[in-house]
Design an enzyme around this catalytic site. Sequence first.
Site: not given
Ligand code: AMP
Length: 215
Positions: A13, A87, A126, A161, A172
Amino acid sequence: MNIILLGPPGAGKGTQARMLVEERGMVQLSTGDMLREAKDSGTEMGKIVADVMARGALVTDEIVIGLIKEKLETVKANGFIFDGFPRTLAQADALGDLLATMNETLDAVIEMRVDDEALVARIVARSTCAGCGEVYNDNTKPIPADGVCTNCGQSKEFKRRADDNEESLKTRLMEYYKQTSPLIGYYYAKDSLSRVDGLGDIEAVQAEIKVALDA
Ligand code: AMP
Protein backbone atom coordinates in the site's frame (compact mmCIF):
# COMPACT_ATOMS: atom_id res chain seq x y z
CA MET A 1 -10.42 12.09 -6.20
CA ASN A 2 -10.21 10.41 -2.79
CA ILE A 3 -9.23 6.77 -2.55
CA ILE A 4 -8.50 4.05 -0.01
CA LEU A 5 -5.75 1.46 -0.45
CA LEU A 6 -6.96 -1.57 1.47
CA GLY A 7 -4.91 -4.66 2.16
CA PRO A 8 -2.97 -6.61 4.78
CA PRO A 9 0.44 -5.52 6.08
CA GLY A 10 3.03 -6.01 3.34
CA ALA A 11 0.54 -5.77 0.46
CA GLY A 12 2.43 -2.78 -0.95
CA LYS A 13 0.00 0.00 0.00
CA GLY A 14 2.74 2.46 0.96
CA THR A 15 4.76 1.83 -2.20
CA GLN A 16 1.74 2.33 -4.46
CA ALA A 17 0.58 5.38 -2.49
CA ARG A 18 3.95 7.06 -3.00
CA MET A 19 3.73 6.44 -6.76
CA LEU A 20 0.24 7.94 -6.90
CA VAL A 21 1.52 10.98 -5.03
CA GLU A 22 4.23 11.46 -7.66
CA GLU A 23 1.97 10.80 -10.63
CA ARG A 24 -1.23 12.55 -9.64
CA GLY A 25 -0.21 15.09 -7.01
CA MET A 26 -2.47 13.47 -4.44
CA VAL A 27 -1.67 13.53 -0.72
CA GLN A 28 -0.93 10.28 1.11
CA LEU A 29 -2.50 10.00 4.56
CA SER A 30 -0.88 7.04 6.31
CA THR A 31 -2.03 6.60 9.90
CA GLY A 32 0.93 4.23 10.44
CA ASP A 33 3.36 7.03 9.46
CA MET A 34 1.51 9.54 11.64
CA LEU A 35 1.63 7.20 14.63
CA ARG A 36 5.34 6.41 14.10
CA GLU A 37 6.04 10.13 13.94
CA ALA A 38 4.18 10.69 17.23
CA LYS A 39 6.08 7.79 18.79
CA ASP A 40 9.48 9.00 17.59
CA SER A 41 8.90 12.57 18.72
CA GLY A 42 7.86 11.32 22.17
CA THR A 43 4.49 13.09 22.39
CA GLU A 44 2.02 11.95 25.07
CA MET A 45 -0.01 10.17 22.42
CA GLY A 46 3.19 8.63 21.02
CA LYS A 47 3.97 7.13 24.42
CA ILE A 48 0.48 5.67 24.67
CA VAL A 49 0.61 4.00 21.25
CA ALA A 50 4.23 2.75 21.31
CA ASP A 51 3.53 -0.53 23.08
CA VAL A 52 0.36 -1.24 21.08
CA MET A 53 2.22 -0.75 17.81
CA ALA A 54 5.20 -2.86 18.88
CA ARG A 55 2.80 -5.74 19.58
CA GLY A 56 1.08 -5.30 16.23
CA ALA A 57 -2.30 -4.56 17.82
CA LEU A 58 -4.60 -1.76 16.68
CA VAL A 59 -4.49 1.71 18.19
CA THR A 60 -7.90 2.96 19.37
CA ASP A 61 -10.40 4.26 16.84
CA GLU A 62 -10.60 7.51 18.77
CA ILE A 63 -6.89 8.25 18.29
CA VAL A 64 -6.65 7.41 14.59
CA ILE A 65 -9.93 9.09 13.66
CA GLY A 66 -8.67 12.19 15.48
CA LEU A 67 -5.43 12.12 13.47
CA ILE A 68 -7.27 11.82 10.15
CA LYS A 69 -9.79 14.50 11.09
CA GLU A 70 -7.01 16.94 11.88
CA LYS A 71 -5.30 16.30 8.52
CA LEU A 72 -8.51 16.60 6.55
CA GLU A 73 -9.22 19.91 8.23
CA THR A 74 -5.77 21.38 7.72
CA VAL A 75 -4.23 19.92 4.56
CA LYS A 76 -5.30 21.15 1.14
CA ALA A 77 -5.02 18.48 -1.52
CA ASN A 78 -5.88 17.46 -5.00
CA GLY A 79 -7.30 14.25 -3.53
CA PHE A 80 -6.31 12.04 -0.61
CA ILE A 81 -4.96 8.50 -0.58
CA PHE A 82 -5.91 6.78 2.67
CA ASP A 83 -3.17 4.23 3.40
CA GLY A 84 -3.72 1.97 6.41
CA PHE A 85 -6.95 3.77 7.30
CA PRO A 86 -9.73 2.81 7.83
CA ARG A 87 -8.93 -0.46 9.59
CA THR A 88 -12.23 -1.01 11.42
CA LEU A 89 -15.89 -0.56 10.57
CA ALA A 90 -16.12 2.34 13.06
CA GLN A 91 -13.23 4.06 11.26
CA ALA A 92 -14.92 3.49 7.89
CA ASP A 93 -18.15 5.04 9.15
CA ALA A 94 -16.23 7.99 10.61
CA LEU A 95 -14.39 8.56 7.34
CA GLY A 96 -17.68 8.58 5.43
CA ASP A 97 -19.07 11.18 7.84
CA LEU A 98 -15.93 13.35 7.69
CA LEU A 99 -15.92 13.36 3.88
CA ALA A 100 -19.64 14.12 3.79
CA THR A 101 -19.23 17.16 6.04
CA MET A 102 -16.54 18.42 3.65
CA ASN A 103 -18.78 17.79 0.64
CA GLU A 104 -16.19 15.31 -0.60
CA THR A 105 -16.73 11.84 -2.00
CA LEU A 106 -14.89 8.57 -1.65
CA ASP A 107 -14.19 7.66 -5.26
CA ALA A 108 -12.53 4.26 -5.07
CA VAL A 109 -11.42 1.58 -2.67
CA ILE A 110 -8.64 -0.58 -4.05
CA GLU A 111 -8.22 -3.95 -2.39
CA MET A 112 -4.65 -5.22 -2.84
CA ARG A 113 -4.71 -8.99 -2.62
CA VAL A 114 -1.61 -10.96 -1.63
CA ASP A 115 -1.43 -14.45 -0.16
CA ASP A 116 -0.28 -14.81 3.43
CA GLU A 117 2.96 -16.68 2.76
CA ALA A 118 4.09 -14.00 0.35
CA LEU A 119 3.25 -11.33 2.93
CA VAL A 120 5.35 -12.88 5.65
CA ALA A 121 8.28 -13.37 3.25
CA ARG A 122 8.00 -9.76 2.08
CA ILE A 123 7.76 -8.23 5.51
CA VAL A 124 10.61 -9.99 7.23
CA ALA A 125 12.88 -9.05 4.30
CA ARG A 126 11.92 -5.40 3.97
CA SER A 127 13.80 -2.23 4.81
CA THR A 128 13.27 1.39 3.81
CA CYS A 129 15.49 4.32 2.98
CA ALA A 130 15.60 6.67 5.96
CA GLY A 131 15.73 9.63 3.59
CA CYS A 132 12.92 9.08 1.10
CA GLY A 133 11.04 5.99 2.26
CA GLU A 134 11.93 3.86 -0.80
CA VAL A 135 11.22 0.23 0.04
CA TYR A 136 13.91 -2.47 -0.41
CA ASN A 137 13.66 -6.24 -0.09
CA ASP A 138 16.60 -8.51 0.79
CA ASN A 139 15.56 -11.02 -1.89
CA THR A 140 13.95 -9.10 -4.73
CA LYS A 141 15.39 -5.60 -4.43
CA PRO A 142 18.43 -5.57 -2.16
CA ILE A 143 20.03 -2.38 -0.83
CA PRO A 144 22.53 -1.29 -3.55
CA ALA A 145 26.11 -2.52 -3.15
CA ASP A 146 27.40 1.07 -2.78
CA GLY A 147 24.91 1.60 0.05
CA VAL A 148 23.31 4.65 -1.55
CA CYS A 149 19.55 4.74 -2.12
CA THR A 150 18.79 4.44 -5.84
CA ASN A 151 15.67 6.57 -5.51
CA CYS A 152 16.94 9.70 -3.74
CA GLY A 153 20.64 9.15 -4.51
CA GLN A 154 21.56 10.67 -1.16
CA SER A 155 20.68 8.62 1.85
CA LYS A 156 22.97 5.86 3.08
CA GLU A 157 20.74 4.93 5.97
CA PHE A 158 18.21 2.12 5.78
CA LYS A 159 15.74 1.21 8.51
CA ARG A 160 13.83 -1.91 9.45
CA ARG A 161 10.54 -1.40 11.22
CA ALA A 162 10.51 -2.60 14.82
CA ASP A 163 7.19 -4.39 14.18
CA ASP A 164 8.43 -6.20 11.05
CA ASN A 165 9.19 -9.39 12.95
CA GLU A 166 7.35 -12.70 12.84
CA GLU A 167 5.82 -12.34 16.30
CA SER A 168 4.11 -8.97 15.84
CA LEU A 169 3.36 -9.83 12.22
CA LYS A 170 1.16 -12.69 13.42
CA THR A 171 -0.83 -10.23 15.53
CA ARG A 172 -1.01 -7.73 12.66
CA LEU A 173 -2.35 -10.40 10.30
CA MET A 174 -4.87 -11.57 12.88
CA GLU A 175 -6.06 -7.98 13.40
CA TYR A 176 -6.36 -7.60 9.65
CA TYR A 177 -8.57 -10.65 9.28
CA LYS A 178 -10.68 -9.92 12.36
CA GLN A 179 -11.13 -6.17 12.12
CA THR A 180 -10.15 -4.89 8.68
CA SER A 181 -11.17 -7.55 6.17
CA PRO A 182 -14.93 -6.94 6.85
CA LEU A 183 -14.35 -3.60 5.10
CA ILE A 184 -14.05 -5.49 1.82
CA GLY A 185 -17.72 -6.45 2.05
CA TYR A 186 -18.64 -3.02 3.41
CA TYR A 187 -17.19 -1.19 0.40
CA TYR A 188 -18.37 -3.84 -2.05
CA ALA A 189 -21.91 -3.15 -0.84
CA LYS A 190 -21.30 0.55 -1.38
CA ASP A 191 -20.18 -0.15 -4.98
CA SER A 192 -16.78 1.36 -4.33
CA LEU A 193 -14.56 -1.73 -4.41
CA SER A 194 -11.98 -2.68 -7.05
CA ARG A 195 -9.56 -5.56 -6.63
CA VAL A 196 -5.98 -5.75 -7.85
CA ASP A 197 -3.45 -8.56 -7.66
CA GLY A 198 -0.83 -7.24 -5.25
CA LEU A 199 1.57 -10.11 -5.97
CA GLY A 200 2.81 -8.81 -9.31
CA ASP A 201 5.84 -6.57 -9.67
CA ILE A 202 5.46 -2.94 -8.66
CA GLU A 203 4.81 -1.66 -12.20
CA ALA A 204 2.20 -4.33 -12.93
CA VAL A 205 0.30 -3.49 -9.75
CA GLN A 206 0.59 0.21 -10.59
CA ALA A 207 -0.92 -0.45 -14.03
CA GLU A 208 -3.84 -2.39 -12.52
CA ILE A 209 -4.53 0.44 -10.07
CA LYS A 210 -4.48 2.96 -12.91
CA VAL A 211 -7.09 0.95 -14.79
CA ALA A 212 -9.28 0.77 -11.68
CA LEU A 213 -9.01 4.50 -11.00
CA ASP A 214 -9.56 5.63 -14.56
CA ALA A 215 -12.50 3.28 -15.20
P1 AMP B 1 1.10 0.45 9.18
O1 AMP B 1 2.28 1.32 8.95
O2 AMP B 1 -0.11 0.91 8.41
O3 AMP B 1 1.40 -1.01 8.99
O4 AMP B 1 0.70 0.62 10.72
C1 AMP B 1 1.61 0.28 11.76
C2 AMP B 1 0.85 0.13 13.08
O5 AMP B 1 0.20 1.35 13.44
C3 AMP B 1 -0.29 -0.90 13.06
O6 AMP B 1 0.17 -2.22 13.29
C4 AMP B 1 -1.17 -0.38 14.21
O7 AMP B 1 -0.61 -0.70 15.47
C5 AMP B 1 -1.07 1.13 14.02
N1 AMP B 1 -2.10 1.65 13.09
C6 AMP B 1 -1.89 2.24 11.87
N2 AMP B 1 -3.04 2.62 11.30
C7 AMP B 1 -4.02 2.27 12.17
C8 AMP B 1 -5.44 2.36 12.14
N3 AMP B 1 -6.08 2.91 11.08
N4 AMP B 1 -6.14 1.89 13.20
C9 AMP B 1 -5.51 1.34 14.27
N5 AMP B 1 -4.17 1.20 14.36
C10 AMP B 1 -3.42 1.65 13.32
